[in-house]
Design an enzyme around this catalytic site. Structure first.
Site, PDB file in Angstrom:
ATOM      1  N   ARG A 111       0.831  -1.203   0.000  1.00 47.24           N
ATOM      2  CA  ARG A 111       0.000   0.000   0.000  1.00 47.24           C
ATOM      3  C   ARG A 111       0.862   1.248   0.000  1.00 47.24           C
ATOM      4  O   ARG A 111       0.522   2.266  -0.591  1.00 47.24           O
ATOM      5  CB  ARG A 111      -0.872   0.021   1.262  1.00 47.24           C
ATOM      6  CG  ARG A 111      -2.065  -0.801   1.080  1.00 47.24           C
ATOM      7  CD  ARG A 111      -2.833  -0.991   2.362  1.00 47.24           C
ATOM      8  NE  ARG A 111      -4.117  -1.515   1.973  1.00 47.24           N
ATOM      9  CZ  ARG A 111      -5.225  -0.816   1.924  1.00 47.24           C
ATOM     10  NH1 ARG A 111      -5.242   0.438   2.292  1.00 47.24           N
ATOM     11  NH2 ARG A 111      -6.342  -1.361   1.524  1.00 47.24           N
ATOM     12  N   ASP A 171     -18.006   2.682  -0.406  1.00 47.38           N
ATOM     13  CA  ASP A 171     -18.222   1.603   0.571  1.00 47.38           C
ATOM     14  C   ASP A 171     -19.631   1.719   1.170  1.00 47.38           C
ATOM     15  O   ASP A 171     -20.317   0.716   1.392  1.00 47.38           O
ATOM     16  CB  ASP A 171     -17.172   1.696   1.692  1.00 47.38           C
ATOM     17  CG  ASP A 171     -15.806   2.002   1.130  1.00 47.38           C
ATOM     18  OD1 ASP A 171     -14.909   1.147   1.164  1.00 47.38           O
ATOM     19  OD2 ASP A 171     -15.630   3.133   0.614  1.00 47.38           O
ATOM     20  N   ARG A 174     -22.045   0.420  -1.319  1.00 47.84           N
ATOM     21  CA  ARG A 174     -22.020  -1.055  -1.349  1.00 47.84           C
ATOM     22  C   ARG A 174     -22.764  -1.626  -0.142  1.00 47.84           C
ATOM     23  O   ARG A 174     -23.535  -2.592  -0.256  1.00 47.84           O
ATOM     24  CB  ARG A 174     -20.564  -1.542  -1.338  1.00 47.84           C
ATOM     25  CG  ARG A 174     -19.868  -1.305  -2.658  1.00 47.84           C
ATOM     26  CD  ARG A 174     -18.379  -1.550  -2.586  1.00 47.84           C
ATOM     27  NE  ARG A 174     -17.783  -1.467  -3.921  1.00 47.84           N
ATOM     28  CZ  ARG A 174     -16.503  -1.220  -4.162  1.00 47.84           C
ATOM     29  NH1 ARG A 174     -15.665  -1.013  -3.148  1.00 47.84           N
ATOM     30  NH2 ARG A 174     -16.048  -1.173  -5.381  1.00 47.84           N
ATOM     31  N   HIS A 198     -11.158   4.483   3.577  1.00 47.47           N
ATOM     32  CA  HIS A 198     -11.673   3.749   2.421  1.00 47.47           C
ATOM     33  C   HIS A 198     -10.689   2.585   2.239  1.00 47.47           C
ATOM     34  O   HIS A 198      -9.667   2.712   1.570  1.00 47.47           O
ATOM     35  CB  HIS A 198     -11.689   4.649   1.175  1.00 47.47           C
ATOM     36  CG  HIS A 198     -11.900   3.897  -0.115  1.00 47.47           C
ATOM     37  ND1 HIS A 198     -12.988   3.099  -0.350  1.00 47.47           N
ATOM     38  CD2 HIS A 198     -11.143   3.824  -1.236  1.00 47.47           C
ATOM     39  CE1 HIS A 198     -12.897   2.573  -1.556  1.00 47.47           C
ATOM     40  NE2 HIS A 198     -11.777   2.987  -2.115  1.00 47.47           N
TER      41      HIS A 198
HETATM   42  N1  LIG Z   1     -11.864   6.146  -4.513  1.00 55.09           N
HETATM   43  C1  LIG Z   1     -12.463   5.079  -4.983  1.00 55.09           C
HETATM   44  O1  LIG Z   1     -13.486   4.653  -4.452  1.00 55.09           O
HETATM   45  C2  LIG Z   1     -11.866   4.388  -6.173  1.00 55.09           C
HETATM   46  C3  LIG Z   1     -12.542   3.364  -6.846  1.00 55.09           C
HETATM   47  C4  LIG Z   1     -11.942   2.778  -7.951  1.00 55.09           C
HETATM   48  C5  LIG Z   1     -10.672   3.180  -8.356  1.00 55.09           C
HETATM   49  N2  LIG Z   1     -10.051   4.177  -7.653  1.00 55.09           N
HETATM   50  C6  LIG Z   1      -8.715   4.657  -8.001  1.00 55.09           C
HETATM   51  O2  LIG Z   1      -8.800   5.589  -9.073  1.00 55.09           O
HETATM   52  C7  LIG Z   1      -7.513   5.631  -9.712  1.00 55.09           C
HETATM   53  C8  LIG Z   1      -7.710   5.514 -11.208  1.00 55.09           C
HETATM   54  O3  LIG Z   1      -8.163   4.211 -11.493  1.00 55.09           O
HETATM   55  P1  LIG Z   1      -8.421   3.773 -12.998  1.00 55.09           P
HETATM   56  O4  LIG Z   1      -8.970   2.400 -12.940  1.00 55.09           O
HETATM   57  O5  LIG Z   1      -9.156   4.836 -13.721  1.00 55.09           O
HETATM   58  O6  LIG Z   1      -6.912   3.714 -13.526  1.00 55.09           O
HETATM   59  P2  LIG Z   1      -6.441   3.791 -15.052  1.00 55.09           P
HETATM   60  O7  LIG Z   1      -5.070   3.232 -15.067  1.00 55.09           O
HETATM   61  O8  LIG Z   1      -7.487   3.240 -15.936  1.00 55.09           O
HETATM   62  O9  LIG Z   1      -6.358   5.360 -15.334  1.00 55.09           O
HETATM   63  C9  LIG Z   1      -5.444   6.200 -14.733  1.00 55.09           C
HETATM   64  C10 LIG Z   1      -5.254   7.378 -15.671  1.00 55.09           C
HETATM   65  O10 LIG Z   1      -4.434   8.341 -15.003  1.00 55.09           O
HETATM   66  C11 LIG Z   1      -3.583   8.904 -15.992  1.00 55.09           C
HETATM   67  N3  LIG Z   1      -2.442   9.542 -15.349  1.00 55.09           N
HETATM   68  C12 LIG Z   1      -1.368   8.970 -14.751  1.00 55.09           C
HETATM   69  N4  LIG Z   1      -0.537   9.911 -14.293  1.00 55.09           N
HETATM   70  C13 LIG Z   1      -1.101  11.107 -14.589  1.00 55.09           C
HETATM   71  C14 LIG Z   1      -0.703  12.458 -14.367  1.00 55.09           C
HETATM   72  N5  LIG Z   1       0.431  12.757 -13.753  1.00 55.09           N
HETATM   73  N6  LIG Z   1      -1.516  13.433 -14.814  1.00 55.09           N
HETATM   74  C15 LIG Z   1      -2.666  13.143 -15.462  1.00 55.09           C
HETATM   75  N7  LIG Z   1      -3.090  11.882 -15.689  1.00 55.09           N
HETATM   76  C16 LIG Z   1      -2.308  10.876 -15.267  1.00 55.09           C
HETATM   77  C17 LIG Z   1      -3.201   7.723 -16.881  1.00 55.09           C
HETATM   78  O11 LIG Z   1      -2.686   8.149 -18.130  1.00 55.09           O
HETATM   79  C18 LIG Z   1      -4.544   7.005 -16.985  1.00 55.09           C
HETATM   80  O12 LIG Z   1      -5.307   7.465 -18.077  1.00 55.09           O
HETATM   81  C19 LIG Z   1      -6.683   4.495  -9.092  1.00 55.09           C
HETATM   82  O13 LIG Z   1      -5.836   5.028  -8.099  1.00 55.09           O
HETATM   83  C20 LIG Z   1      -7.737   3.606  -8.470  1.00 55.09           C
HETATM   84  O14 LIG Z   1      -7.216   2.840  -7.397  1.00 55.09           O
HETATM   85  C21 LIG Z   1     -10.624   4.779  -6.602  1.00 55.09           C
END
Ligand SMILES: NC(=O)c1ccc[n+]([C@@H]2O[C@H](COP(=O)([O-])OP(=O)(O)OC[C@H]3O[C@@H](n4cnc5c(N)ncnc54)[C@H](O)[C@@H]3O)[C@@H](O)[C@H]2O)c1
Length: 340
Positions: A111, A171, A174, A198
């Site tokens: 993590r 959460d 869900r 979370h």
């Molecule tokens: N908070 C929540 O409840 C929750 C739920 C699901 C996913 N997430 C999180 O959301 C985040 C995104 O997940 P995802 O599935 O969309 O990932 P993903 O890999 O599909 O997309 C990430 C995007 O971020 C872009 N990126 C990376 N570095 C960047 C920067 N410096 N500036 C601008 N863009 C940048 C990448 O090019 C990519 O398009 C992850 O950290 C994931 O764990 C959070």
């Protein structure tokens, strides 16, 4: 004629309402990170009709352009919205900027590895957003969302009310969905919250959960669906571990969090004073300070308008304190490795 009456009406309560509606019609929402979460959020936002303009910003310019083109081609079937792949300069004047940039956890990552990698990304983005728009409201979705909300707040220099995370809104959704399924009622009629991190140390607030004002045991008895200790354990386990179960099957989660982000944006744009479990840097509830975690929070035009200190049961309060300690350790770990 009606339009003129709206434009030139003298100040009065009704005019205030109309001005608010006009402001909302002009609202721009920027999404930084156009991956699964960011683009799904943009799609749900487009269909909601809440924003007049949606801007996608991504370090992968091609990705942002492709998503923006695809979304723009849905506009003939959706409320009128302008969508484009933009730059940080487009954050100026945005009502809300959502950060969903950065990858999820990779196999073998701790993590802390993820926190370190995404803290650099999210901190840099928050700083750039705040420079372009000192009045910004930033909503962080990138994981680990609580640690990164704290990082974004600290780096941006914005007030804590205007930098918060999606936290346990997912959460909580869900939890309510699973309870609703068990009880055979509409999830919107289930009032229950998950508080704290979370993640693994999150806490279900069973003592205050209710349907129609009835505690869950009483309501369960009424409808013939017991909510005993074993059922509670099982429903909470499925809530807490949902992300693992979904990622195992489809590789990522994004629909529900995207819907939650739209709900947050709606509460801001329409100044709804909605109580949502989002993550903000707390300063006092339960004696907790300088850590971002989720509590039921009133969200309106100003962002975080009030964090609610619920009358928790002793075991729930203990769980919340434990969750805050887990997050404090993560923040300290991040500070140590980044040399701050
Ligand atoms: N908070 C929540 O409840 C929750 C739920 C699901 C996913 N997430 C999180 O959301 C985040 C995104 O997940 P995802 O599935 O969309 O990932 P993903 O890999 O599909 O997309 C990430 C995007 O971020 C872009 N990126 C990376 N570095 C960047 C920067 N410096 N500036 C601008 N863009 C940048 C990448 O090019 C990519 O398009 C992850 O950290 C994931 O764990 C959070």
């Amino acid at each position: 004629m009606v339009g003129r009456a709206i434009l030139f009406a003298p100040p009065c309560r009704l005019t205030g309402t109309l001005v608010d509606v006009n402001e909302q019609q002009l609202a721009r929402v920027v999404v930084v990170g156009a991956g699964h979460v960011g683009s799904t959020f943009a799609y749900a936002l487009l269909l909601s009709g809440l924003a007049a303009e949606i801007v996608l910003v991504d370090v992968d310019r091609q990705r942002a352009e492709g998503e923006a083109m695809d979304l723009a081609h849905a506009v003939p079937f959706a409320p009128a919205t302008r969508i484009w792949a933009g730059k940080y300069g487009d954050c100026a004047g945005a009502a809300v900027t959502v950060i969903a940039a950065g990858p999820g956890q990779r196999p073998g990552d701790t993590r802390l590895d993820l926190a370190r990698r995404n803290a650099t990304i999210v901190g840099d983005i928050a700083l750039r957003v705040a420079r372009e728009n000192p009045a910004a409201i930033i909503v962080v979705a990138t994981n680990p969302v609580d640690v990164l909300t704290h990082a974004a707040w600290r780096v941006s220099g914005l007030p804590r009310e205007r930098v918060f995370g999606s936290g346990t809104i997912l959460d909580t959704a869900r939890f309510r969905a699973l309870l609703a399924e068990h009880l055979g009622v509409d999830a919107r009629s289930v009032h229950a919250f998950i508080v704290g991190e979370h993640g693994d140390s999150e806490v279900p607030v069973w003592s205050l959960a209710n349907v129609a004002g009835m505690g869950l045991s009483a309501f369960g008895e009424l409808v013939g669906a017991a909510v005993d200790e074993a059922v509670r354990d099982e429903l909470f386990r499925r809530t807490r571990d949902a992300a693992y179960a979904i990622i195992e099957r489809k590789g990522a989660t994004f629909f529900a969090v995207a819907a939650g982000l739209v709900r947050i944006v709606e509460a801001i744009l329409r100044d709804q004073k909605t109580v949502l479990s989002v993550s903000s840097v707390v300063d006092g509830p339960y004696g907790l300070r300088d850590v971002a975690l989720s509590l039921p929070t009133v969200i309106g035009r100003g962002g975080v308008e009030r964090v609610l200190e619920l009358p928790l049961a002793a075991s729930e309060l203990e769980g919340l304190r434990r969750s805050a300690s887990v997050l404090r350790v993560a923040l300290d770990g991040l500070d140590r490795t980044s040399g701050q």
